[in-house]
Design a protein around this motif. Sequence first.
Motif, PDB file in Angstrom:
ATOM      1  N   LEU A  74       1.003  -1.206   0.058  1.00 46.42           N
ATOM      2  CA  LEU A  74      -0.123   0.012  -0.002  1.00 46.42           C
ATOM      3  C   LEU A  74       0.945   1.252   0.046  1.00 46.42           C
ATOM      4  CD1 LEU A  74      -2.727  -1.148   2.371  1.00 46.42           C
ATOM      5  CD2 LEU A  74      -3.011  -0.470   0.206  1.00 46.42           C
ATOM      6  N   THR A  91      -6.990   5.123   1.013  1.00 40.35           N
ATOM      7  CA  THR A  91      -7.718   4.417   2.086  1.00 40.35           C
ATOM      8  C   THR A  91      -8.235   3.282   1.743  1.00 40.35           C
ATOM      9  OG1 THR A  91      -8.534   6.667   2.978  1.00 40.35           O
ATOM     10  CG2 THR A  91      -9.447   4.631   3.924  1.00 40.35           C
ATOM     11  N   LEU A  92      -7.810   2.054   2.437  1.00 44.61           N
ATOM     12  CA  LEU A  92      -8.134   0.898   2.391  1.00 44.61           C
ATOM     13  C   LEU A  92      -9.098   0.441   3.505  1.00 44.61           C
ATOM     14  CD1 LEU A  92      -7.776  -2.132   0.839  1.00 44.61           C
ATOM     15  CD2 LEU A  92      -6.117  -2.662   2.933  1.00 44.61           C
ATOM     16  N   TRP A 106      -6.239   0.753   6.799  1.00 42.59           N
ATOM     17  CA  TRP A 106      -4.968   1.519   6.269  1.00 42.59           C
ATOM     18  C   TRP A 106      -5.429   2.646   5.569  1.00 42.59           C
ATOM     19  CZ3 TRP A 106      -2.934   3.475   1.938  1.00 42.59           C
ATOM     20  CH2 TRP A 106      -1.770   3.672   1.655  1.00 42.59           C
ATOM     21  N   SER A 107      -4.615   3.854   6.001  1.00 38.30           N
ATOM     22  CA  SER A 107      -4.792   4.954   5.122  1.00 38.30           C
ATOM     23  C   SER A 107      -3.600   5.864   5.216  1.00 38.30           C
ATOM     24  CB  SER A 107      -6.054   5.911   5.938  1.00 38.30           C
ATOM     25  OG  SER A 107      -6.168   7.102   5.218  1.00 38.30           O
ATOM     26  N   LEU A 173     -12.816  -4.349  -4.027  1.00 33.79           N
ATOM     27  CA  LEU A 173     -11.787  -5.474  -4.140  1.00 33.79           C
ATOM     28  C   LEU A 173     -12.695  -6.618  -4.090  1.00 33.79           C
ATOM     29  CD1 LEU A 173      -9.580  -3.873  -1.074  1.00 33.79           C
ATOM     30  CD2 LEU A 173      -9.232  -3.958  -3.615  1.00 33.79           C
ATOM     31  N   VAL A 183     -10.907   0.320  -1.917  1.00 35.25           N
ATOM     32  CA  VAL A 183      -9.852   1.124  -2.039  1.00 35.25           C
ATOM     33  C   VAL A 183     -10.324   2.373  -2.548  1.00 35.25           C
ATOM     34  CG1 VAL A 183      -8.869   0.251  -4.198  1.00 35.25           C
ATOM     35  CG2 VAL A 183      -7.445   1.693  -2.666  1.00 35.25           C
ATOM     36  N   ALA A 207      -6.437  -2.358  -7.790  1.00 33.64           N
ATOM     37  CA  ALA A 207      -7.428  -3.077  -7.039  1.00 33.64           C
ATOM     38  C   ALA A 207      -7.349  -4.687  -7.354  1.00 33.64           C
ATOM     39  CB  ALA A 207      -9.086  -2.607  -7.211  1.00 33.64           C
ATOM     40  N   LEU A 210      -4.320  -6.013  -5.246  1.00 32.12           N
ATOM     41  CA  LEU A 210      -4.695  -5.856  -3.806  1.00 32.12           C
ATOM     42  C   LEU A 210      -5.608  -7.086  -3.414  1.00 32.12           C
ATOM     43  CD1 LEU A 210      -4.858  -2.014  -3.274  1.00 32.12           C
ATOM     44  CD2 LEU A 210      -3.302  -3.413  -2.260  1.00 32.12           C
ATOM     45  N   SER A 211      -6.498  -7.015  -4.249  1.00 37.51           N
ATOM     46  CA  SER A 211      -7.672  -8.121  -3.922  1.00 37.51           C
ATOM     47  C   SER A 211      -6.837  -9.583  -3.776  1.00 37.51           C
ATOM     48  CB  SER A 211      -8.574  -8.240  -4.860  1.00 37.51           C
ATOM     49  OG  SER A 211      -9.372  -7.032  -5.102  1.00 37.51           O
TER      50      SER A 211
END
Length: 417
Positions: A74, A91-92, A106-107, A173, A183, A207, A210-211
């Motif tokens: 991230l 931001t997650l 998370w951010s 995601l 996200v 995305a 991340l997924s």
Amino acid sequence: MKRNDRILVLQKAAEAMARGDFTLDIPVGDDEIGHLGKSLKALSDYLQRQSERTQSLYRIMLECNLNLHLIDVLNHIFESFKQHLSYDRITLALLESEGNKLKLHWSRACYQRLVLNIGQSIPMSDKALQTILNSREMLIINDLNSHLEEFPASRLTQAIFREGIRSCLICPLLATGKVLGFVFFSSRKKNVFKDSNLYQGLPLQIASQLSALIEKTQLYRGVKQNKQLMAQKRSLEQRVTHDVLTGLLNRMAIFDILHKQIQRAKRGGYGIAVIMIDIDHFKNINDTYGHLAGDAVLCEIAGRLSQSARVHEYIGRYGGEEFLAIISPYDRDGAIKAAERLRAAVACKAIQADHSLIPVTISLGVAIGSIPDILDANLLLRRADKALYSAKHRGRNRVEIASENSAEERCVNSPEK
């Protein structure tokens, strides 16, 4: 610069661009060749941006495949794509509690004043969240003020508006058809993400990576938690079935094995041996060297018996200084050899305890059950105990075997379990 020389420079620049080299200077001007140079320079700038995006995405893919550190990935995304997506904050947020709430995991932002902080949760009853979740597609909000008018009760929209955010690009995601979370790419300016065609590809690719990483991380965490639960289960089973001091099977556990082995022997038509074991002169050891030394002797003997036992030979602590061995399937000669092996394992050398070398021996009584009438737990234990008494009476440090012709000793009551 002469016309032919300018054309040659443009030709070399085009060839360099084809190789991924965008460092060559491209001459521009107001004539036809100059306009061509301007077009070529614009193309070079575009291809360079595309190349940088591709390289950044490739680094994300490597990060995702080589480790499970989601925060590192991230941070890499935040540092690598700002010039391509023009965000002030990423931001997650992940779905939790079986999809009933969205939690910020998370951010990171370019500014200090944050209203939405890590750890905050928003219920999925939030209308704006429901709209995002149901669409399962990338959502662009270029005027958050208008969005707030549409969803005035949305806690999420109220919070990000108070933070000064005016534009959002939200990507779901997705993994195996399931929404894991979102996200958020945010900006404090309006209309930052206005050209949806320009932004469509890159955020979705981010995305997607991340997924895959989040799914892998959650699977890893689930496996790890399962291993921890299994370890706790094994630890609990160990405490329930094993003697605290010696680590051998406790009385309840060895009796349970005895009953199971008798049932198997009856079904299989083979014999079973029960060996009662007692430490010779153990009271004298405690009186002479102390109870701590006595405990050390018990543990050492337990270890020697365990190491000497074969795969299908079970050793348990019967009580005090007595041990019980269950051996199946075994005939008379095999049972005697097994008992002698156990005896020799203890008598082979003195035991170091309390700075002293203590010579220790054991006596063993063996009872064989080879026919259905004798395959009774209580009867076998009584015979083994009598044989042990005989071994003690005849000088200790020896093996005695009980006769199989004492059917009148049969008792219908089972031993405690």
